[in-house]
Scaffold this active site. Structure first.
Site, PDB file in Angstrom:
ATOM      1  N   GLU A 119      49.751  26.848 -39.171  1.00 16.65           N
ATOM      2  CA  GLU A 119      48.504  26.390 -39.555  1.00 16.65           C
ATOM      3  C   GLU A 119      48.309  26.372 -40.942  1.00 16.65           C
ATOM      4  OE1 GLU A 119      45.303  27.583 -36.795  1.00 16.65           O
ATOM      5  OE2 GLU A 119      46.279  28.992 -37.008  1.00 16.65           O
ATOM      6  N   ASP A 153      52.920  31.116 -37.670  1.00 15.65           N
ATOM      7  CA  ASP A 153      51.988  30.748 -37.465  1.00 15.65           C
ATOM      8  C   ASP A 153      51.711  29.176 -38.306  1.00 15.65           C
ATOM      9  OD1 ASP A 153      49.095  29.667 -37.235  1.00 15.65           O
ATOM     10  OD2 ASP A 153      48.058  31.616 -37.409  1.00 15.65           O
TER      11      ASP A 153
END
Length: 306
Positions: A167, A165
């Site tokens: 982010e 992920d």
């Protein structure tokens, strides 16, 4: 994680029991427990992310289908470990906050019960505002070193894989580099070599998600799954995997309306996609929210067992 914009003879029987006990004891201490056969379920793979800062992984195993008794969820995601930056070593490092560490340290009670039901358990890895990310390793060796940290964790705690992920990395912080085209390819290639039979999944967001090919190597086929990161929406991940490995639908349980969750599930089936992503399963009885999509995915309501 982004919230929208984000498993007969007495002496002979005794011997068999003894052997069985030894086998299960070994499985509990050296790796993932042997998965018990789950009742058959026809339909897409359902994924549940759990924010372990607030909720128990065991919630994933509390939902079954009224018709047939199969698990609602097939994959449970521990959310989340972090990719941090070690300023003294000038290197990315894998970090677990106290809640993630607690889950891992208590794998026998937090992970094995799910695996014994036939539910796969993977670890999500997320940026942590320190400049370290999957897309800015300074060398192939640095990417391989981080890949080894990931695979060592999978094998140490008996997990079923890793979820990426990209982010909150905040590339450039602490003097780190900006995203480059080679890093994620090096990282995924090394991780797949280290764990050829484990899950590697992609939360389809951030610079890494658009950098899957470099130097004649395309890592697309090294992923098992990819999913849409925007809850309450339909967006086909931009990765050339078969439909059976993609989730264009993404819902936040309790945050996406039941009617919207049902619509997205209906479209998943109608358009032939093989994965349905959910986020933020908590400890409340969410059977109404869950049934909204299981009726469309599997033709059955879901039941919650505390």
């Amino acid at each position: 994680m982004f919230t929208p914009v984000r498993n007969r003879v007495r002496t002979g029987a005794l011997a068999l029991l003894a052997v069985t006990a030894l086998v299960f004891s070994a499985a509990a201490t050296t790796g993932a427990a042997e998965a018990a056969p789950a009742p058959a379920k026809q339909g897409p793979t359902s994924v549940a992310y759990v924010e372990v800062n607030n909720n128990s992984m065991l919630n994933v195993g509390k939902y079954t289908l009224v018709n047939g008794g199969g698990n609602v969820f097939d994959i449970a995601v521990i959310f989340a470990a972090n990719i941090n930056y070690d300023a003294s070593a000038k290197a990315a490092t894998l970090y677990f906050n106290e809640n993630v560490q607690r889950v891992l340290d208590n794998a026998a009670t937090q992970i094995r019960p799910l695996q014994q039901k036939g539910i796969k358990v993977v670890l999500s890895v997320l940026g942590n505002h320190q400049g370290a990310g999957f897309a800015n390793f300074p060398s192939q060796q640095a990417a391989s070193t981080f890949a080894k940290q990931l695979s060592d964790t999978v094998f140490k705690y008996g997990l079923d894989g890793i979820d990426f992920d990209d982010e909150y990395a905040e590339y450039g912080n602490n003097g780190t580099g900006q995203p480059n085209n080679s890093s994620f390819v090096y990282l995924v290639s090394a991780l797949r070599t280290n764990m050829p039979n484990k899950i590697i999944s992609l939360y389809n967001i951030g610079p890494a998600a658009s950098r899957l090919s470099y130097g004649g190597v395309d890592v697309t086929s090294m992923f098992d799954y990819a999913w849409n990161p925007y809850y309450g929406t339909w967006q086909v991940p931009g990765i050339a995997l078969p439909k059976s490995n993609l989730s264009p639908a993404a819902v936040e349980i309790g945050g996406t309306s039941q009617s919207r969750a049902a619509d997205l599930a209906r479209r998943t089936v109608a358009e032939g996609y093989g994965v349905y992503l959910t986020y933020n399963l908590d400890g409340a009885d969410r059977s109404a929210d869950v049934s909204a999509f299981t009726r469309e995915l599997y033709g059955s309501d879901a039941v919650y067992a505390p």
